[in-house]
Design an enzyme around this catalytic site. Sequence first.
Site, short mmCIF file in Angstrom:
data_model
loop_
_atom_site.label_atom_id
_atom_site.label_comp_id
_atom_site.label_asym_id
_atom_site.label_seq_id
_atom_site.Cartn_x
_atom_site.Cartn_y
_atom_site.Cartn_z
N ALA A 46 39.62 37.27 43.00
CA ALA A 46 39.67 36.19 43.99
C ALA A 46 40.97 36.15 44.83
CB ALA A 46 39.41 34.86 43.30
N ARG A 86 32.00 38.36 50.72
CA ARG A 86 31.61 37.95 49.36
C ARG A 86 31.58 36.42 49.31
NH1 ARG A 86 34.28 40.94 44.52
NH2 ARG A 86 32.30 40.32 43.58
N GLN A 193 35.16 46.03 35.16
CA GLN A 193 36.54 45.65 35.52
C GLN A 193 37.45 45.62 34.28
OE1 GLN A 193 33.78 44.10 36.61
NE2 GLN A 193 34.07 43.20 38.63
N ASP A 234 36.86 32.24 40.00
CA ASP A 234 36.59 32.52 41.42
C ASP A 234 36.42 31.24 42.23
OD1 ASP A 234 35.58 35.05 39.87
OD2 ASP A 234 36.06 35.62 41.93
N ASN A 244 33.13 32.27 37.32
CA ASN A 244 33.93 33.47 37.05
C ASN A 244 32.97 34.60 36.73
OD1 ASN A 244 36.54 34.74 36.76
ND2 ASN A 244 36.12 34.86 34.58
O1 MRU Z 1 33.70 40.68 41.22
P1 MRU Z 1 35.20 40.60 41.03
O2 MRU Z 1 35.77 41.78 40.34
O3 MRU Z 1 35.89 40.26 42.32
O4 MRU Z 1 35.37 39.35 40.06
C1 MRU Z 1 36.65 39.03 39.60
C2 MRU Z 1 36.67 37.88 38.68
O5 MRU Z 1 35.66 37.30 38.34
C3 MRU Z 1 38.03 37.39 38.26
O6 MRU Z 1 37.99 36.86 36.97
C4 MRU Z 1 38.51 36.30 39.23
O7 MRU Z 1 38.33 36.71 40.56
C5 MRU Z 1 39.93 35.94 39.02
S1 MRU Z 1 41.02 37.25 39.45
C6 MRU Z 1 42.60 36.69 39.24
#
Ligand code: MRU
Length: 343
Positions: A46, A86, A193, A234, A244
């Site tokens: 995010a 997104r 991730q 997020d 999230n």
């Molecule tokens: O789909 P992503 O990889 O963008 O999702 C990321 C997450 O869900 C993280 O936990 C969130 O963005 C916090 S990042 C500091």
Amino acid sequence: MKALAWQGDHLLILNQTRLPFEEQYRAAYTYTEVAEAIKNMEIRGAPAIGAAAAYGFALGALNYEGEVEGLTEHMDKVRTVLAATRPTAVNLFWALRKMEDKYRELQKQDLVQIREALVAEAEQIAEDDRRMNKLIGKFGNELVPENARILTHCNTGTLATVEYGTALGIIRAAHEAGKKIHVYVGETRPFLQGARLTTWELLQEGIPHTLITDSMAGYLMQQGKIDMVIVGADRIAANGDTANKIGTYSLAVLAAAHEIPFYVAAPTSTIDLKIAGGEDIPVEERDGKEVRMFMGVKVVPDEVQVYNPAFDITPAKYIAGIITEKGIISPPYSVNLVRMLVK
Ligand code: MRU
């Protein structure tokens, strides 16, 4: 190691789809390239998405070749393209709003001044993110016991932010403080991730960790091997419900069943008071091929129907505290989130 770096006339983006085995960078000279990198998840997380979009907006002004009279129409288009990348992480819309507000302040200025001021605003957003993450780390570290075994999900580190990280920033801060912590990293299917990015960061930092598949979390908790769960966010609704990465909700329910504290770490830019509760948070659904494949290898035939929501919603009742740059917010969130934001 940085997710993004401004280079004077372009944004350098570390392509996170290629990690951990390849460090490939993309030099984005246009706002459409930045939008593409966000959409493809070359840059993700995010706060990193927010900062990248801010630089993308500035690039939109840098790219403009017409008369100053046509700039506003062009910048509206830039905003629309970046905003359509997104839907879930509110940091994207927060950063674009800040850039747009700055642009409106500048309208009497000439193109050179507008460009300079927009780049400076994007730099400020990036700098603020660095600063906020350090504070989240400082506050969150107070909650981490000596020898804590911490479960985390997805990637919330340097790669997901401008630097340092949120949930992973707390883990970093606890390690830097000399606490003998051990991190359990959920692999985070389908995009991995946790497996690809979080372990990559932890290896570089020398922070002890163990990778597990997402389905192993309950068994670990049952065996008494987890002392706390820390995840990122997020979007946090006004009542504390938190969007999230998919799989977060399951961890929260499991943590509650095992009486393990479950914390969310995020900058206040992730709090969206316009959204009353989790049911109103838009949840991105991604291409089914991410589920049909594993690291580019097809694991089921194309005709198998799949469902691929990228996020889920954790109800506020499962969250022991929300760790922000302004401090730790405790329940009841519908009262305390607003109180913290006006502080
Ligand atoms: O789909 P992503 O990889 O963008 O999702 C990321 C997450 O869900 C993280 O936990 C969130 O963005 C916090 S990042 C500091």
